[in-house]
Structures are given as C-alpha cells and as structure tokens.
Design a protein around this motif. Structure first.
Motif, PDB file in Angstrom:
ATOM      1  N   ASP A   1      34.822  27.793  36.118  1.00 29.19           N
ATOM      2  CA  ASP A   1      34.450  29.279  35.908  1.00 29.19           C
ATOM      3  C   ASP A   1      34.679  30.554  37.126  1.00 29.19           C
ATOM      4  O   ASP A   1      33.991  31.046  36.602  1.00 29.19           O
ATOM      5  N   ARG A   2      35.266  29.835  37.952  1.00 32.47           N
ATOM      6  CA  ARG A   2      34.720  30.216  39.493  1.00 32.47           C
ATOM      7  C   ARG A   2      35.714  31.427  39.533  1.00 32.47           C
ATOM      8  O   ARG A   2      36.156  32.298  40.300  1.00 32.47           O
ATOM      9  N   PHE A   3      36.874  30.724  38.442  1.00 36.65           N
ATOM     10  CA  PHE A   3      38.541  31.934  38.084  1.00 36.65           C
ATOM     11  C   PHE A   3      37.990  32.865  36.733  1.00 36.65           C
ATOM     12  O   PHE A   3      37.675  32.430  36.101  1.00 36.65           O
ATOM     13  N   PHE A   4      37.989  34.391  37.762  1.00 37.42           N
ATOM     14  CA  PHE A   4      38.238  35.113  36.070  1.00 37.42           C
ATOM     15  C   PHE A   4      39.694  35.917  36.369  1.00 37.42           C
ATOM     16  O   PHE A   4      39.849  36.028  37.381  1.00 37.42           O
ATOM     17  N   ALA A   5      39.747  36.474  35.138  1.00 38.79           N
ATOM     18  CA  ALA A   5      41.159  37.154  35.133  1.00 38.79           C
ATOM     19  C   ALA A   5      40.906  38.584  34.537  1.00 38.79           C
ATOM     20  O   ALA A   5      39.832  38.306  32.829  1.00 38.79           O
ATOM     21  N   GLU A   6      41.337  39.201  34.622  1.00 41.66           N
ATOM     22  CA  GLU A   6      40.717  40.272  33.463  1.00 41.66           C
ATOM     23  C   GLU A   6      42.100  41.643  33.744  1.00 41.66           C
ATOM     24  O   GLU A   6      42.914  41.805  34.671  1.00 41.66           O
ATOM     25  N   ARG A   7      41.901  42.475  32.744  1.00 40.06           N
ATOM     26  CA  ARG A   7      43.747  43.608  32.079  1.00 40.06           C
ATOM     27  C   ARG A   7      42.639  44.542  31.803  1.00 40.06           C
ATOM     28  O   ARG A   7      43.325  44.617  30.067  1.00 40.06           O
ATOM     29  N   PRO A   8      41.311  45.024  31.723  1.00 34.87           N
ATOM     30  CA  PRO A   8      41.086  46.184  30.907  1.00 34.87           C
ATOM     31  C   PRO A   8      41.626  47.332  30.285  1.00 34.87           C
ATOM     32  O   PRO A   8      41.168  47.758  29.440  1.00 34.87           O
ATOM     33  N   GLU A   9      42.280  47.982  30.679  1.00 33.46           N
ATOM     34  CA  GLU A   9      43.064  48.779  30.234  1.00 33.46           C
ATOM     35  C   GLU A   9      45.085  48.575  29.705  1.00 33.46           C
ATOM     36  O   GLU A   9      45.761  49.166  29.442  1.00 33.46           O
ATOM     37  N   GLY A  10      45.518  47.083  29.782  1.00 35.65           N
ATOM     38  CA  GLY A  10      46.631  46.667  29.565  1.00 35.65           C
ATOM     39  C   GLY A  10      47.728  47.199  30.730  1.00 35.65           C
ATOM     40  O   GLY A  10      48.939  46.631  30.029  1.00 35.65           O
ATOM     41  N   SER A  11      47.303  47.430  31.989  1.00 37.94           N
ATOM     42  CA  SER A  11      48.289  47.420  32.812  1.00 37.94           C
ATOM     43  C   SER A  11      48.115  46.403  34.219  1.00 37.94           C
ATOM     44  O   SER A  11      48.306  45.132  33.672  1.00 37.94           O
ATOM     45  N   VAL A  12      47.657  46.779  34.721  1.00 36.76           N
ATOM     46  CA  VAL A  12      47.254  46.185  36.355  1.00 36.76           C
ATOM     47  C   VAL A  12      46.524  44.828  35.534  1.00 36.76           C
ATOM     48  O   VAL A  12      45.487  45.665  34.999  1.00 36.76           O
ATOM     49  N   SER A  13      45.925  43.933  36.493  1.00 37.20           N
ATOM     50  CA  SER A  13      45.282  42.962  35.674  1.00 37.20           C
ATOM     51  C   SER A  13      44.528  42.465  37.744  1.00 37.20           C
ATOM     52  O   SER A  13      45.109  42.472  38.578  1.00 37.20           O
ATOM     53  N   THR A  14      43.499  41.614  37.451  1.00 34.38           N
ATOM     54  CA  THR A  14      42.578  41.069  38.928  1.00 34.38           C
ATOM     55  C   THR A  14      42.299  40.163  38.649  1.00 34.38           C
ATOM     56  O   THR A  14      41.814  39.370  37.496  1.00 34.38           O
ATOM     57  N   LEU A  15      43.103  38.907  40.108  1.00 31.85           N
ATOM     58  CA  LEU A  15      42.588  37.937  39.671  1.00 31.85           C
ATOM     59  C   LEU A  15      41.565  37.780  40.548  1.00 31.85           C
ATOM     60  O   LEU A  15      41.745  37.938  41.729  1.00 31.85           O
ATOM     61  N   LYS A  16      39.763  37.063  39.969  1.00 33.29           N
ATOM     62  CA  LYS A  16      39.417  36.807  40.639  1.00 33.29           C
ATOM     63  C   LYS A  16      39.119  35.501  41.324  1.00 33.29           C
ATOM     64  O   LYS A  16      38.524  34.961  39.904  1.00 33.29           O
ATOM     65  N   ILE A  17      37.924  35.167  42.557  1.00 38.09           N
ATOM     66  CA  ILE A  17      38.586  33.971  42.275  1.00 38.09           C
ATOM     67  C   ILE A  17      36.310  33.918  43.538  1.00 38.09           C
ATOM     68  O   ILE A  17      36.592  34.686  44.360  1.00 38.09           O
ATOM     69  N   GLN A  18      35.630  33.726  43.034  1.00 35.26           N
ATOM     70  CA  GLN A  18      34.252  33.439  43.428  1.00 35.26           C
ATOM     71  C   GLN A  18      34.177  32.233  44.407  1.00 35.26           C
ATOM     72  O   GLN A  18      34.282  31.230  43.561  1.00 35.26           O
ATOM     73  N   ARG A  19      33.376  32.796  45.553  1.00 38.00           N
ATOM     74  CA  ARG A  19      32.731  31.008  46.316  1.00 38.00           C
ATOM     75  C   ARG A  19      34.055  30.109  46.430  1.00 38.00           C
ATOM     76  O   ARG A  19      34.218  29.572  45.835  1.00 38.00           O
ATOM     77  N   THR A  20      35.407  31.057  46.837  1.00 39.79           N
ATOM     78  CA  THR A  20      36.171  30.302  47.220  1.00 39.79           C
ATOM     79  C   THR A  20      36.326  29.256  47.525  1.00 39.79           C
ATOM     80  O   THR A  20      35.084  29.034  48.660  1.00 39.79           O
ATOM     81  N   GLN A  21      37.188  27.904  47.321  1.00 36.40           N
ATOM     82  CA  GLN A  21      36.691  26.596  48.162  1.00 36.40           C
ATOM     83  C   GLN A  21      38.308  26.578  49.058  1.00 36.40           C
ATOM     84  O   GLN A  21      39.575  27.063  48.207  1.00 36.40           O
ATOM     85  N   GLN A  22      38.122  25.005  49.212  1.00 33.60           N
ATOM     86  CA  GLN A  22      39.403  25.035  50.187  1.00 33.60           C
ATOM     87  C   GLN A  22      40.560  24.463  49.339  1.00 33.60           C
ATOM     88  O   GLN A  22      41.656  25.355  49.157  1.00 33.60           O
ATOM     89  N   GLU A  23      40.513  24.037  48.192  1.00 32.83           N
ATOM     90  CA  GLU A  23      41.418  23.335  47.127  1.00 32.83           C
ATOM     91  C   GLU A  23      42.163  24.925  46.328  1.00 32.83           C
ATOM     92  O   GLU A  23      43.142  24.289  45.837  1.00 32.83           O
ATOM     93  N   ASP A  24      41.244  25.820  46.990  1.00 35.56           N
ATOM     94  CA  ASP A  24      41.958  26.808  45.867  1.00 35.56           C
ATOM     95  C   ASP A  24      43.078  27.593  47.097  1.00 35.56           C
ATOM     96  O   ASP A  24      43.754  28.313  46.557  1.00 35.56           O
TER      97      ASP A  24
END
Lengths: 111, 116
Positions: B63-86
């Motif tokens: 659940d630290r990983f979250f993706a969005e594409r609010p307008e159906g074009s550009v997308s963002t992948l967000k990673i919270q509290r990154t860990q070394q295994e990321d």
C-alpha cells in the motif's frame, strides 16, 4: 496465475549462426504472446506478436516465432544472426490486459 | 510522433522518502501500464489504466505504492516511505486500446530509482 519461462539466460553466437530462443508459458486460457527486444541503450520494443491465426508469425529484422499450443511454447528463431542483433530479448504473455514477462535472454553476436 | 516519455530518468532517494514518477503516454493512447524491473529480471506488472479508470492494480507490491491518471493522459506512480527493495527501473507503456491484450504496448525509457 500466468508465468513465462525463458530457458537461456545468455546466448553467444557468431555472425551468420542460426538462433532459437526458448519460451514456455503456463496459462490455461486465451493468451496473446509477444517477443520484445531491448537494444543497448534503447527502449523495449515489439519484435513480433501472436494473438490468433497462423501459428508461425514473422516480425521485424527477419525474426519469426512459432506458437505450439500443445507445448505451451512460443520460441523465437532467426536463420542467420547479425552483430546488430546483440540485445536482450523478452518473451511475454498477455491476458485480460495483464502482461507477464520472462526474465529475458541476453544475446551476444560476435562479429 | 513522440513516444512514451518518463521523468525523471534517474532518481536517488533516501530510505523513507516519498517519490513520484511521471509518465506521458503517446497522445490518444487509451491504455497505460506500469511495470517494475529489478536488475536481471523481466518487467513485472504493477497496474494498468483504461483512460482514467484503474482496472487492475493487483501487481502493486504494497500500500506504499499508488498510481493515478486523473485526466486519462499523464500518469503518476507514487511510492511512499521508500525502502531499499524498491530500487528498480520503473517502466511505463501505453497502447491504443486493450482488447483482451492483443494490442502492442509502446514502452518508455524508464525511471531508474535507487533507494539508499
């Protein structure tokens, strides 16, 4: 769950040698099969794909692959490789929008 | 025309830091995919969108990983509290449509994330 197995991790060939890279997948439903190539410093790009019809598909640069349903295989072939074919090759299976890739085969062609 | 672009190309993060990775798909492409590629392995599916709808997020590792594409074009992948295994290369791909998976996906150059 679907999975893809590529048997050869690293293949070294001399120019003009023939190439066959193995790919086996495990999935019981309808699948679409792909080979992608990544040349040094470049993006992944499609080499060829199969989704229906003739099980022998031809791609770019003289590559071809044969889908054998009974063997769950989709092996990539080229009769005569060139130095410029040096790259990493990935087999992938896609179903319902989700793609599963193998771990890739690095091909080195010696001039 | 322009291909899929991703930014930044390289990102170094300290463990615990949040990061945001951007993907600009090919104009007009309906479907957008995110993959994670660890060293020596093939790309692993994370999630995919059809327009702004996230149709499958089964590959997101936590659940630290979250993706969005609010307008159906550009997308963002967000990673919270990154860990070394990321630490990995994050690939984005787009396709004109997804009709059961036969459509060709066009890949971007990836973002190489290193978490220290």
């Amino acid at each position: 769950a679907q999975s893809v197995s590529q048997h050869n991790h690293h293949v070294i060939l001399s120019e003009a040698a023939s190439l066959e890279l193995g790919c086996n997948y495990s999935y019981g439903g309808t699948v679409n099969l792909f080979w992608y190539v990544q040349y040094p410093g470049q993006h992944l790009q499609l080499l060829l794909k199969y989704f229906s019809g003739d099980p022998l598909v031809k791609g770019i640069k003289g590559f071809e692959a044969e889908f054998i349903k009974s063997k769950f295989s989709f092996n990539l072939r080229k009769p005569s490789v060139q130095w410029s074919d040096t790259a990493e090759y990935f087999c992938a299976v896609t179903s319902a929008g989700k793609s599963t890739f193998g771990d890739g085969t690095t091909l080195t062609v010696k001039p | 025309g322009a291909g899929v672009s991703q930014s930044p190309r390289y990102k170094v993060a300290k463990r615990g830091q949040d990061v945001a990775l951007r993907c600009d798909p090919i104009s007009g492409h309906v479907s957008l995919f995110w993959y994670q590629q660890a060293l020596g392995q093939g790309p692993e599916f994370l999630t995919y969108f059809q327009n702004e709808a996230q149709l499958d997020k089964s590959g997101l590792p936590s659940d630290r990983f979250f993706a969005e594409r609010p307008e159906g074009s550009v997308s963002t992948l967000k990673i919270q509290r990154t860990q070394q295994e990321d630490s990995a290369v994050y690939l984005c791909a787009s396709s004109l449509w997804t009709s059961g998976g036969a459509e060709t996906q066009y890949f971007g150059p990836g973002t190489r994330l290193l978490v220290l």
